[in-house]
Design an enzyme around this catalytic site. Structure first.
Site, PDB file in Angstrom:
ATOM      1  N   ARG A 221       0.869  -1.172   0.000  1.00 18.18           N
ATOM      2  CA  ARG A 221       0.000   0.000   0.000  1.00 18.18           C
ATOM      3  C   ARG A 221       0.909   1.227   0.000  1.00 18.18           C
ATOM      4  O   ARG A 221       1.993   1.203   0.618  1.00 18.18           O
ATOM      5  CB  ARG A 221      -0.887   0.037   1.261  1.00 18.18           C
ATOM      6  CG  ARG A 221      -2.021  -0.973   1.253  1.00 18.18           C
ATOM      7  CD  ARG A 221      -3.120  -0.582   0.259  1.00 18.18           C
ATOM      8  NE  ARG A 221      -4.237  -1.523   0.286  1.00 18.18           N
ATOM      9  CZ  ARG A 221      -4.410  -2.524  -0.579  1.00 18.18           C
ATOM     10  NH1 ARG A 221      -3.530  -2.748  -1.540  1.00 18.18           N
ATOM     11  NH2 ARG A 221      -5.480  -3.292  -0.506  1.00 18.18           N
ATOM     12  N   GLU A 250      -3.543   7.573  -4.333  1.00 15.04           N
ATOM     13  CA  GLU A 250      -3.964   7.071  -5.660  1.00 15.04           C
ATOM     14  C   GLU A 250      -5.324   7.632  -6.056  1.00 15.04           C
ATOM     15  O   GLU A 250      -6.203   7.735  -5.185  1.00 15.04           O
ATOM     16  CB  GLU A 250      -4.070   5.535  -5.608  1.00 15.04           C
ATOM     17  CG  GLU A 250      -2.742   4.876  -5.392  1.00 15.04           C
ATOM     18  CD  GLU A 250      -2.872   3.370  -5.147  1.00 15.04           C
ATOM     19  OE1 GLU A 250      -3.961   2.812  -5.373  1.00 15.04           O
ATOM     20  OE2 GLU A 250      -1.880   2.779  -4.719  1.00 15.04           O
ATOM     21  N   HIS A 268      -1.395   0.580  -9.811  1.00 18.83           N
ATOM     22  CA  HIS A 268      -2.017  -0.398  -8.892  1.00 18.83           C
ATOM     23  C   HIS A 268      -2.650  -1.553  -9.677  1.00 18.83           C
ATOM     24  O   HIS A 268      -3.868  -1.758  -9.631  1.00 18.83           O
ATOM     25  CB  HIS A 268      -3.044   0.277  -7.976  1.00 18.83           C
ATOM     26  CG  HIS A 268      -3.364  -0.534  -6.751  1.00 18.83           C
ATOM     27  ND1 HIS A 268      -3.686   0.030  -5.536  1.00 18.83           N
ATOM     28  CD2 HIS A 268      -3.419  -1.882  -6.546  1.00 18.83           C
ATOM     29  CE1 HIS A 268      -3.927  -0.937  -4.662  1.00 18.83           C
ATOM     30  NE2 HIS A 268      -3.773  -2.103  -5.251  1.00 18.83           N
TER      31      HIS A 268
HETATM   32  P1  NAP Z   1      -0.720 -11.785   4.724  1.00 18.36           P
HETATM   33  O1  NAP Z   1      -0.628 -13.203   4.297  1.00 18.36           O
HETATM   34  O2  NAP Z   1      -1.581 -11.432   5.874  1.00 18.36           O
HETATM   35  O3  NAP Z   1       0.776 -11.277   4.983  1.00 18.36           O
HETATM   36  C1  NAP Z   1       1.067 -10.050   5.554  1.00 18.36           C
HETATM   37  C2  NAP Z   1       2.464 -10.089   6.137  1.00 18.36           C
HETATM   38  O4  NAP Z   1       2.768  -8.792   6.694  1.00 18.36           O
HETATM   39  C3  NAP Z   1       2.642 -11.105   7.247  1.00 18.36           C
HETATM   40  O5  NAP Z   1       3.900 -11.694   7.095  1.00 18.36           O
HETATM   41  C4  NAP Z   1       2.621 -10.254   8.506  1.00 18.36           C
HETATM   42  O6  NAP Z   1       3.368 -10.967   9.457  1.00 18.36           O
HETATM   43  C5  NAP Z   1       3.264  -8.969   8.031  1.00 18.36           C
HETATM   44  N1  NAP Z   1       2.902  -7.782   8.820  1.00 18.36           N
HETATM   45  C6  NAP Z   1       1.662  -7.397   9.206  1.00 18.36           C
HETATM   46  N2  NAP Z   1       1.735  -6.265   9.930  1.00 18.36           N
HETATM   47  C7  NAP Z   1       3.051  -5.941  10.011  1.00 18.36           C
HETATM   48  C8  NAP Z   1       3.765  -4.896  10.645  1.00 18.36           C
HETATM   49  N3  NAP Z   1       3.133  -3.945  11.357  1.00 18.36           N
HETATM   50  N4  NAP Z   1       5.113  -4.867  10.532  1.00 18.36           N
HETATM   51  C9  NAP Z   1       5.770  -5.817   9.835  1.00 18.36           C
HETATM   52  N5  NAP Z   1       5.132  -6.845   9.216  1.00 18.36           N
HETATM   53  C10 NAP Z   1       3.787  -6.909   9.306  1.00 18.36           C
HETATM   54  O7  NAP Z   1      -1.217 -10.857   3.511  1.00 18.36           O
HETATM   55  P2  NAP Z   1      -1.044 -11.090   1.945  1.00 18.36           P
HETATM   56  O8  NAP Z   1      -2.180 -11.873   1.435  1.00 18.36           O
HETATM   57  O9  NAP Z   1       0.340 -11.550   1.674  1.00 18.36           O
HETATM   58  O10 NAP Z   1      -1.241  -9.576   1.429  1.00 18.36           O
HETATM   59  C11 NAP Z   1      -0.407  -8.564   1.898  1.00 18.36           C
HETATM   60  C12 NAP Z   1      -0.858  -7.205   1.421  1.00 18.36           C
HETATM   61  O11 NAP Z   1      -0.508  -7.009   0.057  1.00 18.36           O
HETATM   62  C13 NAP Z   1      -2.349  -6.903   1.435  1.00 18.36           C
HETATM   63  O12 NAP Z   1      -2.824  -6.617   2.732  1.00 18.36           O
HETATM   64  C14 NAP Z   1      -2.444  -5.713   0.497  1.00 18.36           C
HETATM   65  O13 NAP Z   1      -2.253  -4.514   1.211  1.00 18.36           O
HETATM   66  C15 NAP Z   1      -1.264  -5.924  -0.460  1.00 18.36           C
HETATM   67  N6  NAP Z   1      -1.726  -6.276  -1.813  1.00 18.36           N
HETATM   68  C16 NAP Z   1      -1.474  -5.434  -2.850  1.00 18.36           C
HETATM   69  C17 NAP Z   1      -1.896  -5.759  -4.125  1.00 18.36           C
HETATM   70  C18 NAP Z   1      -1.637  -4.878  -5.299  1.00 18.36           C
HETATM   71  O14 NAP Z   1      -2.419  -4.879  -6.231  1.00 18.36           O
HETATM   72  N7  NAP Z   1      -0.553  -4.130  -5.308  1.00 18.36           N
HETATM   73  C19 NAP Z   1      -2.593  -6.944  -4.344  1.00 18.36           C
HETATM   74  C20 NAP Z   1      -2.829  -7.783  -3.264  1.00 18.36           C
HETATM   75  C21 NAP Z   1      -2.393  -7.446  -2.009  1.00 18.36           C
HETATM   76  P3  NAP Z   1       3.224 -10.797  11.040  1.00 18.36           P
HETATM   77  O15 NAP Z   1       1.765 -10.598  11.325  1.00 18.36           O
HETATM   78  O16 NAP Z   1       3.787 -12.027  11.613  1.00 18.36           O
HETATM   79  O17 NAP Z   1       4.048  -9.588  11.306  1.00 18.36           O
HETATM   80  C1  8YV Z   2      -6.961  -4.737  -5.872  1.00 20.45           C
HETATM   81  C2  8YV Z   2      -5.356  -5.142  -3.940  1.00 20.45           C
HETATM   82  O1  8YV Z   2      -6.484  -3.874  -6.876  1.00 20.45           O
HETATM   83  O2  8YV Z   2      -6.115  -7.237  -3.203  1.00 20.45           O
HETATM   84  C3  8YV Z   2      -5.658  -6.149  -2.886  1.00 20.45           C
HETATM   85  O3  8YV Z   2      -5.404  -5.847  -1.708  1.00 20.45           O
HETATM   86  O4  8YV Z   2      -4.760  -4.149  -3.689  1.00 20.45           O
HETATM   87  C4  8YV Z   2      -5.733  -5.397  -5.349  1.00 20.45           C
HETATM   88  O5  8YV Z   2      -5.749  -6.748  -5.643  1.00 20.45           O
HETATM   89  C5  8YV Z   2      -7.769  -3.869  -4.939  1.00 20.45           C
HETATM   90  O6  8YV Z   2      -8.393  -4.627  -3.954  1.00 20.45           O
HETATM   91  C6  8YV Z   2      -8.845  -3.129  -5.683  1.00 20.45           C
HETATM   92  O7  8YV Z   2      -9.847  -4.031  -6.082  1.00 20.45           O
END
Ligand code: NAP
Ligand code: 8YV
Length: 307
Positions: A221, A250, A268
């Site tokens: 994010r 954004e 994004h």
């Molecule tokens: P997840 O499986 O819950 O993994 C999140 C990781 O972050 C865990 O390892 C967690 O470990 C760590 N974490 C949480 N809070 C933290 C903190 N304060 N300091 C350090 N580490 C921390 O989530 P995921 O499915 O991998 O997704 C992660 C994130 O990616 C989403 O929440 C979203 O914001 C982002 N995302 C972006 C896109 C995009 O389009 N760019 C798409 C999908 C997701 P611990 O709790 O053990 O610290």
């Molecule tokens: C999407 C994301 O673009 O899954 C997330 O957390 O950031 C992306 O996969 C977002 O949710 C908007 O639909």
């Protein structure tokens, strides 16, 4: 049919399935007390004011895995399920992170422009780039997607370091201090959730520790990185390169970031392929349909898992 409030865009397939089970309302025409279900996404979420006005709300289904734009604790307190789409997008977002990393290392945009502008013919061979092989990669947030990124980097022979709140049962090197990990990394990849606990944790100290030869990749994010400090570090040369899929405000992206030659910027699109959005859309709708069928959901966020 129950009343569903739609926030943000959905695909035609999602719309078709939802229309068969719900009366769908848009934000410019709905009666708050009638709404029992909401469909939204990671960007729009549900504002606290809107959630408070929906007195009969039962489910908020998020089209994405990140849910920092919804107050899940407040929802759980009210007995409202918040659901999201974990796992089905791991590989796609990991591919986006690797894509940004490779584009930075191999100066993809610069060299593409070198061909298009005719400079190859007038100036000769393009300057050399850096090899993406054998790099030390620090992953901030070794969760579902963080692990997929580590897996995808194996063919590049990456040495993986990671920082999160808790040490995991993995063979990679754990750092409880993010700045120290950045100091030991060639690349820092951010893939934590957004929200208060990660707000601007990639600050000036972390960026300077990553250093002039360092590369920052952010697919988490925009709030996770101090954008003003990032711009200053990239402009001064304190940081080498940045590949960014997400931004603080954004879709507004600071002109300074857009002007820099050492950035690769994406709008994004971490999960934005036809295939992955179909899988995310299916799960988003399945959560809503399951709830009207038997009162449960498929993939509640951890705060609502006990409901
Ligand atoms: P997840 O499986 O819950 O993994 C999140 C990781 O972050 C865990 O390892 C967690 O470990 C760590 N974490 C949480 N809070 C933290 C903190 N304060 N300091 C350090 N580490 C921390 O989530 P995921 O499915 O991998 O997704 C992660 C994130 O990616 C989403 O929440 C979203 O914001 C982002 N995302 C972006 C896109 C995009 O389009 N760019 C798409 C999908 C997701 P611990 O709790 O053990 O610290
Ligand atoms: C999407 C994301 O673009 O899954 C997330 O957390 O950031 C992306 O996969 C977002 O949710 C908007 O639909």
């Amino acid at each position: 049919m129950p009343d569903l409030l739609q926030i943000g865009g959905i695909t035609d397939t999602m719309k078709e399935r939802l229309e068969a089970a719900f009366t769908i309302h848009q934000l410019d025409e709905f009666e708050p007390e009638k709404i029992t279900h909401v469909i939204t996404n990671g960007h729009d979420g549900v504002s606290p004011e809107l959630m408070a006005s929906l007195t009969n709300l039962e489910v908020i289904s998020g089209y994405g895995v990140g849910y920092d734009a919804v107050d899940a604790e407040e929802a759980a307190r009210r007995g409202i399920y918040v659901t999201h789409t974990p796992n089905v997008l791991n590989e796609e977002v990991a591919t986006t992170a690797v894509l940004l990393l490779l584009a930075c290392y191999r100066e993809l945009l610069r060299d593409d422009a070198y061909v298009r502008t005719g400079e190859w013919k007038t100036k000769g061979n393009a300057p050399l780039t850096r090899s993406a092989d054998n790099q030390t990669v620090g992953i901030l947030g070794l969760g579902r997607i963080g692990q997929a990124i580590a897996d995808k980097l194996a063919p590049w022979n990456a040495k993986i370091l990671y920082h999160s709140r808790n040490k995991k049962d993995v063979s990679y090197t754990y750092y409880d201090d993010l700045t120290e990990m950045a100091r030991d990394s060639d690349v820092l990849i951010c893939i934590t959730p957004g929200g208060a606990s990660t707000n601007k944790i990639v600050n000036k100290d972390v960026l300077h520790a990553l250093g002039p030869n360092g590369t920052l990749i952010n697919v988490s994010r925009g709030s996770v990185v101090d954008e003003a400090a990032l711009i200053e570090a990239l402009q001064s040369g304190a940081l080498g390169w940045a590949g960014l899929d997400v931004f603080e405000a954004e879709p507004a992206v600071p002109q300074a970031l857009r002007d820099l030659p050492n950035t690769v910027l994406l709008p994004h699109v971490g999960s934005a392929t036809v295939e992955t959005r179909a899988a995310m859309g299916a799960l988003t709708v399945d959560n809503l349909l399951k709830h009207i069928k038997d009162g449960s959901v498929m993939s509640a966020v951890p705060e609502c898992a006990h409901l």
